[in-house]
Design a protein around this motif. Sequence first.
Motif, PDB file in Angstrom:
ATOM      1  N   ARG A 220       0.830  -1.221   0.000  1.00  0.00           N
ATOM      2  CA  ARG A 220       0.000   0.000   0.000  1.00  0.00           C
ATOM      3  C   ARG A 220       0.859   1.263   0.000  1.00  0.00           C
ATOM      4  O   ARG A 220       0.442   2.298  -0.505  1.00  0.00           O
ATOM      5  N   ARG A 221       2.061   1.157   0.562  1.00  0.00           N
ATOM      6  CA  ARG A 221       2.973   2.307   0.619  1.00  0.00           C
ATOM      7  C   ARG A 221       3.911   2.384  -0.586  1.00  0.00           C
ATOM      8  O   ARG A 221       4.846   3.175  -0.588  1.00  0.00           O
ATOM      9  N   GLY A 222       3.654   1.570  -1.596  1.00  0.00           N
ATOM     10  CA  GLY A 222       4.403   1.682  -2.840  1.00  0.00           C
ATOM     11  C   GLY A 222       5.619   0.780  -2.987  1.00  0.00           C
ATOM     12  O   GLY A 222       6.392   0.927  -3.929  1.00  0.00           O
ATOM     13  N   TYR A 223       5.793  -0.171  -2.091  1.00  0.00           N
ATOM     14  CA  TYR A 223       6.910  -1.112  -2.192  1.00  0.00           C
ATOM     15  C   TYR A 223       6.484  -2.328  -3.003  1.00  0.00           C
ATOM     16  O   TYR A 223       5.305  -2.692  -3.035  1.00  0.00           O
ATOM     17  N   ARG A 224       7.461  -2.956  -3.631  1.00  0.00           N
ATOM     18  CA  ARG A 224       7.259  -4.262  -4.269  1.00  0.00           C
ATOM     19  C   ARG A 224       7.886  -5.307  -3.361  1.00  0.00           C
ATOM     20  O   ARG A 224       9.018  -5.122  -2.899  1.00  0.00           O
ATOM     21  N   ILE A 225       7.193  -6.399  -3.110  1.00  0.00           N
ATOM     22  CA  ILE A 225       7.746  -7.480  -2.303  1.00  0.00           C
ATOM     23  C   ILE A 225       8.550  -8.378  -3.243  1.00  0.00           C
ATOM     24  O   ILE A 225       8.014  -8.935  -4.192  1.00  0.00           O
ATOM     25  N   LEU A 226       9.842  -8.488  -2.977  1.00  0.00           N
ATOM     26  CA  LEU A 226      10.725  -9.291  -3.816  1.00  0.00           C
ATOM     27  C   LEU A 226      10.868 -10.717  -3.300  1.00  0.00           C
ATOM     28  O   LEU A 226      10.995 -11.651  -4.089  1.00  0.00           O
ATOM     29  N   ASP A 227      10.897 -10.870  -1.986  1.00  0.00           N
ATOM     30  CA  ASP A 227      11.063 -12.187  -1.371  1.00  0.00           C
ATOM     31  C   ASP A 227      10.367 -12.202  -0.025  1.00  0.00           C
ATOM     32  O   ASP A 227      10.285 -11.176   0.652  1.00  0.00           O
ATOM     33  N   ARG A 228       9.917 -13.403   0.341  1.00  0.00           N
ATOM     34  CA  ARG A 228       9.315 -13.622   1.659  1.00  0.00           C
ATOM     35  C   ARG A 228       9.936 -14.863   2.260  1.00  0.00           C
ATOM     36  O   ARG A 228      10.062 -15.883   1.584  1.00  0.00           O
ATOM     37  N   ASN A 229      10.336 -14.774   3.504  1.00  0.00           N
ATOM     38  CA  ASN A 229      10.920 -15.903   4.226  1.00  0.00           C
ATOM     39  C   ASN A 229      12.022 -16.588   3.427  1.00  0.00           C
ATOM     40  O   ASN A 229      12.065 -17.801   3.330  1.00  0.00           O
ATOM     41  N   VAL A 230      12.907 -15.787   2.886  1.00  0.00           N
ATOM     42  CA  VAL A 230      14.009 -16.311   2.077  1.00  0.00           C
ATOM     43  C   VAL A 230      15.222 -16.521   2.983  1.00  0.00           C
ATOM     44  O   VAL A 230      15.456 -15.754   3.911  1.00  0.00           O
ATOM     45  N   ARG A 231      15.980 -17.579   2.714  1.00  0.00           N
ATOM     46  CA  ARG A 231      17.207 -17.836   3.461  1.00  0.00           C
ATOM     47  C   ARG A 231      18.390 -17.365   2.628  1.00  0.00           C
ATOM     48  O   ARG A 231      18.496 -17.680   1.456  1.00  0.00           O
ATOM     49  N   ALA A 232      19.276 -16.635   3.294  1.00  0.00           N
ATOM     50  CA  ALA A 232      20.497 -16.148   2.639  1.00  0.00           C
ATOM     51  C   ALA A 232      21.576 -16.082   3.713  1.00  0.00           C
ATOM     52  O   ALA A 232      21.346 -15.539   4.793  1.00  0.00           O
ATOM     53  N   GLY A 233      22.720 -16.663   3.431  1.00  0.00           N
ATOM     54  CA  GLY A 233      23.800 -16.645   4.404  1.00  0.00           C
ATOM     55  C   GLY A 233      23.441 -17.340   5.698  1.00  0.00           C
ATOM     56  O   GLY A 233      23.935 -16.975   6.753  1.00  0.00           O
ATOM     57  N   GLY A 234      22.545 -18.326   5.629  1.00  0.00           N
ATOM     58  CA  GLY A 234      22.127 -19.050   6.817  1.00  0.00           C
ATOM     59  C   GLY A 234      21.144 -18.290   7.693  1.00  0.00           C
ATOM     60  O   GLY A 234      20.892 -18.671   8.832  1.00  0.00           O
ATOM     61  N   VAL A 235      20.582 -17.208   7.160  1.00  0.00           N
ATOM     62  CA  VAL A 235      19.675 -16.348   7.916  1.00  0.00           C
ATOM     63  C   VAL A 235      18.343 -16.270   7.185  1.00  0.00           C
ATOM     64  O   VAL A 235      18.314 -16.129   5.957  1.00  0.00           O
ATOM     65  N   GLU A 236      17.240 -16.334   7.919  1.00  0.00           N
ATOM     66  CA  GLU A 236      15.942 -16.133   7.290  1.00  0.00           C
ATOM     67  C   GLU A 236      15.590 -14.654   7.320  1.00  0.00           C
ATOM     68  O   GLU A 236      15.605 -14.018   8.365  1.00  0.00           O
ATOM     69  N   LEU A 237      15.299 -14.125   6.141  1.00  0.00           N
ATOM     70  CA  LEU A 237      14.861 -12.733   5.995  1.00  0.00           C
ATOM     71  C   LEU A 237      13.345 -12.769   5.816  1.00  0.00           C
ATOM     72  O   LEU A 237      12.842 -13.414   4.896  1.00  0.00           O
ATOM     73  N   ASP A 238      12.621 -12.082   6.692  1.00  0.00           N
ATOM     74  CA  ASP A 238      11.157 -12.130   6.638  1.00  0.00           C
ATOM     75  C   ASP A 238      10.628 -11.577   5.323  1.00  0.00           C
ATOM     76  O   ASP A 238       9.890 -12.246   4.612  1.00  0.00           O
ATOM     77  N   LEU A 239      10.962 -10.333   5.030  1.00  0.00           N
ATOM     78  CA  LEU A 239      10.512  -9.689   3.800  1.00  0.00           C
ATOM     79  C   LEU A 239      11.666  -8.916   3.176  1.00  0.00           C
ATOM     80  O   LEU A 239      12.431  -8.264   3.886  1.00  0.00           O
ATOM     81  N   VAL A 240      11.761  -9.001   1.867  1.00  0.00           N
ATOM     82  CA  VAL A 240      12.689  -8.154   1.113  1.00  0.00           C
ATOM     83  C   VAL A 240      11.813  -7.375   0.141  1.00  0.00           C
ATOM     84  O   VAL A 240      11.060  -7.951  -0.638  1.00  0.00           O
ATOM     85  N   ALA A 241      11.867  -6.058   0.254  1.00  0.00           N
ATOM     86  CA  ALA A 241      11.005  -5.188  -0.542  1.00  0.00           C
ATOM     87  C   ALA A 241      11.864  -4.176  -1.281  1.00  0.00           C
ATOM     88  O   ALA A 241      13.027  -3.962  -0.944  1.00  0.00           O
ATOM     89  N   ALA A 242      11.286  -3.558  -2.296  1.00  0.00           N
ATOM     90  CA  ALA A 242      12.014  -2.536  -3.056  1.00  0.00           C
ATOM     91  C   ALA A 242      11.076  -1.408  -3.425  1.00  0.00           C
ATOM     92  O   ALA A 242       9.871  -1.608  -3.627  1.00  0.00           O
ATOM     93  N   ARG A 243      11.664  -0.244  -3.507  1.00  0.00           N
ATOM     94  CA  ARG A 243      10.959   0.938  -4.014  1.00  0.00           C
ATOM     95  C   ARG A 243      12.034   1.771  -4.679  1.00  0.00           C
ATOM     96  O   ARG A 243      12.978   2.224  -4.028  1.00  0.00           O
ATOM     97  N   GLY A 244      11.902   1.958  -5.994  1.00  0.00           N
ATOM     98  CA  GLY A 244      12.948   2.648  -6.752  1.00  0.00           C
ATOM     99  C   GLY A 244      14.233   1.840  -6.669  1.00  0.00           C
ATOM    100  O   GLY A 244      14.227   0.628  -6.777  1.00  0.00           O
ATOM    101  N   GLY A 245      15.352   2.495  -6.443  1.00  0.00           N
ATOM    102  CA  GLY A 245      16.634   1.811  -6.332  1.00  0.00           C
ATOM    103  C   GLY A 245      16.961   1.367  -4.923  1.00  0.00           C
ATOM    104  O   GLY A 245      18.072   0.938  -4.643  1.00  0.00           O
ATOM    105  N   LEU A 246      15.981   1.438  -4.021  1.00  0.00           N
ATOM    106  CA  LEU A 246      16.180   1.085  -2.623  1.00  0.00           C
ATOM    107  C   LEU A 246      15.674  -0.330  -2.361  1.00  0.00           C
ATOM    108  O   LEU A 246      14.553  -0.665  -2.711  1.00  0.00           O
TER     109      LEU A 246
END
Length: 122
Positions: A22-48
């Motif tokens: 709703r705030r203009g972010y795109r959800i790129l990943d949910r509950n993704v594992r990277a480097g042995g760590v679970e990341l809940d949400l990875v979002a993007a807006r513009g180049g951020l």
Amino acid sequence: MSQHSRRLGAEGEARAAALLVRRGYRILDRNVRAGGVELDLVAARGGLVVFVEVKARRSDAFGAPEEAVHPRKQARLVRGARAWLRGQPGRFGRARFDVVACRRHPDGSWQLRHLEGAFQAG
């Protein structure tokens, strides 16, 4: 973690993702594992790119949800974010770490607080 806690966490993450969209972010990943760590949400807006830790609670008996993102947890999230970014070379110019604190009230309603830039990498 109990089944009840997992359901609460999953619902909190779904509500956090909807709030970000709703705030203009795109959800790129949910509950993704990277480097042995679970990341809940990875979002993007513009180049951020934003790495979002979601904390859901039924009460503040053990403190506010965001208080659970202590320095050790932050260091793990930074490690996971760096690993995730290595798989996205040159795709994002900036990164940020946010927390979405979710509280489910006894009446079933939810309160969400989006804490932008909740902590810094190193």
